[in-house]
Each structure stands twice: as C-alpha cells, then as structure tokens.
Design an enzyme around this catalytic site. Structure first.
Site, PDB file in Angstrom:
ATOM      1  N   SER A 294     -13.404   2.360  10.299  1.00 40.96           N
ATOM      2  CA  SER A 294     -12.614   1.271   9.702  1.00 40.96           C
ATOM      3  C   SER A 294     -12.696   0.013  10.568  1.00 40.96           C
ATOM      4  CB  SER A 294     -11.158   1.699   9.490  1.00 40.96           C
ATOM      5  OG  SER A 294     -10.434   1.706  10.696  1.00 40.96           O
TER       6      SER A 294
ATOM      7  N   ASN B 203       1.536  -2.368  12.885  1.00 34.97           N
ATOM      8  CA  ASN B 203       0.839  -2.801  11.671  1.00 34.97           C
ATOM      9  C   ASN B 203       1.796  -2.804  10.482  1.00 34.97           C
ATOM     10  OD1 ASN B 203      -1.047  -3.462   9.752  1.00 34.97           O
ATOM     11  ND2 ASN B 203      -2.306  -1.638  10.009  1.00 34.97           N
TER      12      ASN B 203
ATOM     13  N   CYS C  14      -4.655  -4.013   2.859  1.00 35.95           N
ATOM     14  CA  CYS C  14      -3.866  -5.064   3.531  1.00 35.95           C
ATOM     15  C   CYS C  14      -4.163  -6.469   3.015  1.00 35.95           C
ATOM     16  CB  CYS C  14      -4.114  -5.014   5.037  1.00 35.95           C
ATOM     17  SG  CYS C  14      -3.828  -3.397   5.758  1.00 35.95           S
TER      18      CYS C  14
ATOM     19  N   GLU D  42       0.841  -1.197   0.000  1.00 38.50           N
ATOM     20  CA  GLU D  42       0.000   0.000   0.000  1.00 38.50           C
ATOM     21  C   GLU D  42       0.870   1.238   0.000  1.00 38.50           C
ATOM     22  OE1 GLU D  42      -3.250   0.096   2.874  1.00 38.50           O
ATOM     23  OE2 GLU D  42      -2.624  -1.879   3.545  1.00 38.50           O
TER      24      GLU D  42
ATOM     25  N   HIS E  21      -5.792 -10.681  10.243  1.00 45.59           N
ATOM     26  CA  HIS E  21      -5.111  -9.418   9.936  1.00 45.59           C
ATOM     27  C   HIS E  21      -5.074  -8.607  11.236  1.00 45.59           C
ATOM     28  CE1 HIS E  21      -3.975  -5.578   8.452  1.00 45.59           C
ATOM     29  NE2 HIS E  21      -5.155  -5.034   8.693  1.00 45.59           N
TER      30      HIS E  21
HETATM   31  C1  LIG Z   1      -5.596  -0.136   8.625  1.00 42.26           C
HETATM   32  C2  LIG Z   1      -6.442  -1.305   8.906  1.00 42.26           C
HETATM   33  O1  LIG Z   1      -5.965  -2.383   9.001  1.00 42.26           O
HETATM   34  S1  LIG Z   1      -8.161  -1.070   9.039  1.00 42.26           S
HETATM   35  C3  LIG Z   1      -8.797  -1.775  10.504  1.00 42.26           C
HETATM   36  C4  LIG Z   1      -8.386  -1.052  11.773  1.00 42.26           C
HETATM   37  N1  LIG Z   1      -8.261   0.394  11.644  1.00 42.26           N
HETATM   38  C5  LIG Z   1      -7.095   1.014  11.860  1.00 42.26           C
HETATM   39  O2  LIG Z   1      -6.091   0.400  12.184  1.00 42.26           O
HETATM   40  C6  LIG Z   1      -7.078   2.507  11.599  1.00 42.26           C
HETATM   41  C7  LIG Z   1      -5.888   3.184  12.222  1.00 42.26           C
HETATM   42  N2  LIG Z   1      -6.021   3.355  13.673  1.00 42.26           N
HETATM   43  C8  LIG Z   1      -6.750   4.357  14.224  1.00 42.26           C
HETATM   44  O3  LIG Z   1      -7.337   5.170  13.524  1.00 42.26           O
HETATM   45  C9  LIG Z   1      -6.763   4.461  15.741  1.00 42.26           C
HETATM   46  O4  LIG Z   1      -5.597   3.869  16.249  1.00 42.26           O
HETATM   47  C10 LIG Z   1      -8.012   3.807  16.393  1.00 42.26           C
HETATM   48  C11 LIG Z   1      -9.270   4.491  15.838  1.00 42.26           C
HETATM   49  C12 LIG Z   1      -8.043   2.331  16.095  1.00 42.26           C
HETATM   50  C13 LIG Z   1      -7.958   4.020  17.921  1.00 42.26           C
HETATM   51  O5  LIG Z   1      -7.613   5.365  18.177  1.00 42.26           O
HETATM   52  P1  LIG Z   1      -8.041   6.187  19.477  1.00 42.26           P
HETATM   53  O6  LIG Z   1      -9.400   6.758  19.244  1.00 42.26           O
HETATM   54  O7  LIG Z   1      -6.942   7.135  19.767  1.00 42.26           O
HETATM   55  O8  LIG Z   1      -8.053   5.100  20.606  1.00 42.26           O
HETATM   56  P2  LIG Z   1      -9.190   4.749  21.651  1.00 42.26           P
HETATM   57  O9  LIG Z   1      -9.485   5.931  22.494  1.00 42.26           O
HETATM   58  O10 LIG Z   1     -10.346   4.101  20.946  1.00 42.26           O
HETATM   59  O11 LIG Z   1      -8.402   3.679  22.520  1.00 42.26           O
HETATM   60  C14 LIG Z   1      -8.028   2.451  21.971  1.00 42.26           C
HETATM   61  C15 LIG Z   1      -8.422   1.348  22.948  1.00 42.26           C
HETATM   62  O12 LIG Z   1      -7.646   1.529  24.140  1.00 42.26           O
HETATM   63  C16 LIG Z   1      -8.508   1.541  25.262  1.00 42.26           C
HETATM   64  N3  LIG Z   1      -7.879   2.391  26.280  1.00 42.26           N
HETATM   65  C17 LIG Z   1      -7.751   3.738  26.266  1.00 42.26           C
HETATM   66  N4  LIG Z   1      -7.079   4.133  27.373  1.00 42.26           N
HETATM   67  C18 LIG Z   1      -6.785   3.023  28.087  1.00 42.26           C
HETATM   68  C19 LIG Z   1      -6.110   2.785  29.334  1.00 42.26           C
HETATM   69  N5  LIG Z   1      -5.610   3.781  30.046  1.00 42.26           N
HETATM   70  N6  LIG Z   1      -5.992   1.516  29.766  1.00 42.26           N
HETATM   71  C20 LIG Z   1      -6.499   0.477  29.052  1.00 42.26           C
HETATM   72  N7  LIG Z   1      -7.169   0.648  27.869  1.00 42.26           N
HETATM   73  C21 LIG Z   1      -7.301   1.914  27.389  1.00 42.26           C
HETATM   74  C22 LIG Z   1      -9.813   2.101  24.731  1.00 42.26           C
HETATM   75  O13 LIG Z   1     -10.897   1.771  25.583  1.00 42.26           O
HETATM   76  C23 LIG Z   1      -9.879   1.402  23.383  1.00 42.26           C
HETATM   77  O14 LIG Z   1     -10.278   0.056  23.561  1.00 42.26           O
HETATM   78  P3  LIG Z   1     -11.769  -0.411  23.151  1.00 42.26           P
HETATM   79  O15 LIG Z   1     -11.951  -0.075  21.705  1.00 42.26           O
HETATM   80  O16 LIG Z   1     -11.762  -1.875  23.411  1.00 42.26           O
HETATM   81  O17 LIG Z   1     -12.696   0.369  24.033  1.00 42.26           O
END
Ligand SMILES: CC(=O)SCCNC(=O)CCNC(=O)[C@H](O)C(C)(C)COP(=O)(O)OP(=O)(O)OC[C@H]1O[C@@H](n2cnc3c(N)ncnc32)[C@H](O)[C@@H]1OP(=O)(O)O
Length: 447
Positions: A211, A328, A120, A83, A244
């Site tokens: 996503s 990733n 991916c 990608e 994945h």
């Molecule tokens: C590219 C692909 O493969 S597509 C499929 C997946 N998508 C992606 O990978 C896209 C790229 N990634 C992203 O955009 C981001 O990393 C996201 C959207 C996945 C998460 O980003 P954020 O909004 O900053 O994180 P978020 O606040 O949701 O926290 C992540 C997790 O940590 C948990 N968490 C946050 N703080 C804590 C803490 N102090 N202790 C333990 N867990 C915590 C959250 O509850 C969440 O878990 P949950 O979803 O089970 O509730």
C-alpha cells in the site's frame, strides 16, 4: 469567476486515546521509537463506546453550524465520505441529518444527501462534488456540508494497528469562502489495485508494504497530470504541501519523491549538483534495476541536504502536527493536514492571505489527486475558532486492558456493545444509544 471553496471547518476527535510509545509498544515488544520516529505517531484517537462515524460527524457539523449561525435551510447538500459505513444502502448523511434535526427548528427535507466511497480520497471527492454543484449554479444560494468521518481501526495484530485513529472533519463549501478557494487545476493518478480493501468487513484486509508503494506511484502520476494542466510546479509557489497522512513516515517518503520530481531540470537541481551530483537519468543506465538503485542512492543523499531539509521543515513538517497526535482518520486525514498547516501559519503569525497550498489526497484501491488552493481573508478567525487542542487534552488515556476491551465493539458487533461501560461522560453531544427494530443504529442528543 466567483470564488468557491472551504468557508469553514470543524474537527471532532474520538474521546479516547491510545498512547503508542507508552502503552502499545511495550505490549508489542517494540522500541517506542519505532512509533515516534519511524511511523511518526505519538497517540491514536479512539472512539468511546457511544461514539461512531455518525456521532463524530454530527458533532463536528453542529459545532460548525452553530459557529457560523446556520440553519438547516442554508444547507442544500450533505455529503459524507467514509470507509467505515455500517449500511450498504442507507447513507450516513441521512443519519447525520436526522441527528441535526433533533436540535434545530428546521429540517433538511430539501437537501440532497449522499455518501462518497473511494477509501481515503473520498473526502476530497465529496468536496469536489460540492464545488461542482455550486459552480453549475444548482445550489440556489445555499452551501454544502461535507463531512469526512471514520473509525479507522485495523484487526488486532495487523501491522496497521499502529496507525489507527478516529475522528471527523466537517467542511462548509460555499461561494466567497472564508478559508481557502479551490482552483480548477487538478491532477489524477488512478489504477485498479489490491492493496487495502474491506470486502464486506469492517476491519480492512491490508498489504501494508504494498500500500505504501501504491501510494507513491499514484502520487507521482497525479503530480505529472497536475503539471500537464497547471504547468511545471515551482517550489516557491507553495507555502505548504498537505498530504494524505496515514502516518507521518509515509509523508516523509512521498515528500522526498515529490521534491526530486519537482526540482529535476531546475536551478535547485543545479545547486545541489556539486554536493550530491545530478539526478540519475534512465537513458544513462543499461537496465531498469541499475537505474532504480541509482535513484535510491540519490534520494538517500538528497534527504540529508540542507536545501531539502529546509523545504521539508517549512512546507511539509508543519502539516503533520495533528496527525502525530491522532493517527490516521482515513477520509479526513488530508483535511486534518491542511488544518495543521494553517495552525502553523497562525502560530508563526504569518501574513498568509493569497498564499497557496498544494494539497495531495490519496485513497487505496487506488487513486491520488493533487490540486492547489488559495488562502482567503477570513482564514485566521476560522483557525482560531477551532477547539481541537482542548479535545485532544481531555481524551481519556486507555490502559492496554481497556484498549483490548473497546477495540472490537467498533466492528459493530451487537453482543459486545452491551457489555462495555463508557469511559467518558457525554455532555452537549450526539451519542449512539443502541440498535433499532430494523437493525438501524439509534442516536440521541445529550445536553
Ligand atoms: C491506509 C492508507 O492510507 S494506505 C497508505 C499507507 N498504508 C497504510 O497505512 C497501511 C497500514 N499500515 C501498515 O500496514 C503498517 O503500519 C506499515 C506497513 C506501514 C508499517 O508496519 P511495520 O512493518 O510494522 O513497520 P516497519 O517495520 O516498516 O517500521 C515502520 C518504520 O519505522 C522504522 N523503525 C522501526 N523501528 C525503529 C526504531 N527503533 N527507531 C526508529 N525507527 C524505527 C522503520 O525503519 C520504518 O521506517 P522506514 O519505512 O522509513 O524504514
């Protein structure tokens, strides 16, 4: 039918690392456990200034060819999945073949080369293309080299920045493979989605939360499609289920959903009924919203049960070992998960020949694919031959300031590249040396 599958595999990590709880979290003002427990990541692999998708792919391929005693004439096909390409016309496989030709006597003049794109899932699609080529009898006794390679970086400040990574996996697809045989049963879930894309840009536009939902929906469709051809999945049939893995927390969600689907109307659901009740059925609810809320409540309970935890700890958790350390790697992420599973089997000294893996690939945009693979006689020596532990242990640990410097050069900005010093000294590897007259990227092998 002659077995066709993955004969050998090599992994190449980027040579730098970003410590997420130690270096990244304090800068973001986050609790380190958001990374280690929430997302499930400890470090991201990162490319040094002389590394990119070509060097990582070529270095993985060279180690594979050397270890298997292969010459260019043994390879009839080189497919790259990525990608992170920097050219809309000339495929990365030509660059990688060019690199390899610098160190082998022969050449790849008669090998078919290409590049696969579907986020991916493209790595798995390239494996399929190679499989089909061999099955069609067009390979003239030769094997295919499939290389999944990415610099999976996000724009600074994007929530995805926490899930970055860089690395490549090279796979040799051949008849009578040593590692795993691929089955012909496959399931797909595929829809036009706008969740993660790179419209003429190197760092992606991402709707992160969406996503995740799209990942789960396409996986469910792929699972249903797989069962329509392979029959209902029996939990005990599969030793591991590599998914994945953009980050382990994503797999935690997908595995729970898959488990609920698979145990429905089985003795596993019956066994849990006293503890958490039976799964909600849609026809028992007045509207979709009430049904979905009931499902969420059921899942919250399901994930705490010993029955689920035992399955997850045996079949899924071991697939996440490397991902926690590297982040990733986009097209190669599911292939890294497979290796983590096989490494776990090795560590536990499992008698593993003829065991089956259920492999779940995914690409944004969006498509999931699920298929089964059977472990072959030579798996143990193939996995023992990997040097990934040494690579990970010798990564250069970036400070925050160094990370800020190095991040943007991997957007292929030519001006920046001249200003930043390398962090590690290359040795016995292909390196990027600069841009050529026609804006091509140039490479050399450093002894
Ligand atoms: C590219 C692909 O493969 S597509 C499929 C997946 N998508 C992606 O990978 C896209 C790229 N990634 C992203 O955009 C981001 O990393 C996201 C959207 C996945 C998460 O980003 P954020 O909004 O900053 O994180 P978020 O606040 O949701 O926290 C992540 C997790 O940590 C948990 N968490 C946050 N703080 C804590 C803490 N102090 N202790 C333990 N867990 C915590 C959250 O509850 C969440 O878990 P949950 O979803 O089970 O509730």
């Amino acid at each position: 039918m002659t077995a066709v599958g993955i004969d050998a595999i090599e992994i190449r990590s980027g040579k730098l690392k970003l410590d997420l709880p130690g270096t990244f979290a304090p800068q973001k003002g986050d609790d380190p456990e958001k990374y280690t427990k929430g997302l499930g990541l400890t470090n991201s692999s990162f490319p040094d200034v002389y590394e990119d998708i070509v060097t990582m792919g070529a270095n993985a391929a060279k180690r594979l060819m050397d270890r298997k005693g292969l010459e260019p004439d043994d390879i009839g096909r080189i497919d790259v999945a990525t990608e992170s390409a920097f050219d809309h016309s000339k495929p990365v496989s030509t660059y990688i073949a060019g690199c390899l030709e610098k160190v082998y006597d022969g050449d790849f003049v008669h090998a078919n080369k290409g590049e696969r794109k579907f986020a991916c899932v493209a790595g798995t699609q390239a494996v399929d293309d190679a499989y089909n080529w061999i099955r069609a009898g067009r390979n003239r006794g030769r094997a295919a080299l499939v290389i999944a390679t990415d610099t999976a970086l996000y724009a600074r400040g994007d929530p995805g920045e926490a899930t970055q990574g860089a690395g490549a996996v090279a796979m040799l697809i051949a008849e009578e493979p040593s590692l795993v045989e691929l089955s012909t049963d496959q399931g797909y879930g595929s829809k036009d989605e706008t969740d993660f894309l790179k419209p003429n840009q190197q760092f992606p536009s991402v709707d992160g939360k969406r996503s995740m939902q799209v990942y789960l929906s396409r996986m469910r469709e792929a699972l249903e499609d797989y069962e329509s051809v392979a029959g209902k999945i029996e939990l005990d049939d599969f030793a591991y289920a590599p998914f994945h893995t953009p980050f382990p927390g994503m797999v935690r969600k997908a595995a729970l959903l898959a488990y609920r689907h698979v145990i429905r109307d089985t003795e596993y659901e019956d066994d849990l009924a006293d503890e958490i009740g039976r799964q909600p059925r849609e026809d028992a609810y007045d509207d979709r919203e009430a049904y979905e809320e009931a499902i969420r409540d059921y899942m919250d309970e399901l994930k705490t049960t010993e029955q689920y935890r035992t399955w997850y700890d045996d079949a899924v958790e071991p697939t996440l070992g490397l991902s926690r350390e590297v982040g990733n790697w986009y097209t190669s992420s599911v292939h890294v998960a497979r290796v983590s599973a096989l490494r776990d089997a090795l560590e536990r000294d499992r008698d593993f020949v003829d065991e089956t893996l259920l492999v779940a690939s995914y690409g944004s945009g969006a498509q999931a694919e699920i298929h089964a693979e059977t472990v072959r006689e030579g798996w143990r020596s193939e996995i023992e031959a990997l040097d990934i532990d040494d690579q990970l242990a010798s990564r250069y640990d970036l400070s925050w300031e160094e990370y800020e410097d190095v991040h943007d050069i991997h957007e292929y900005d030519k001006d920046l590249e001249r200003e930043i010093e390398e962090f590690t000294a290359p040795e016995g590897e292909f390196v990027f040396t600069g841009w050529g007259r026609m804006n091509e990227r140039k490479y050399e092998y450093v002894e």
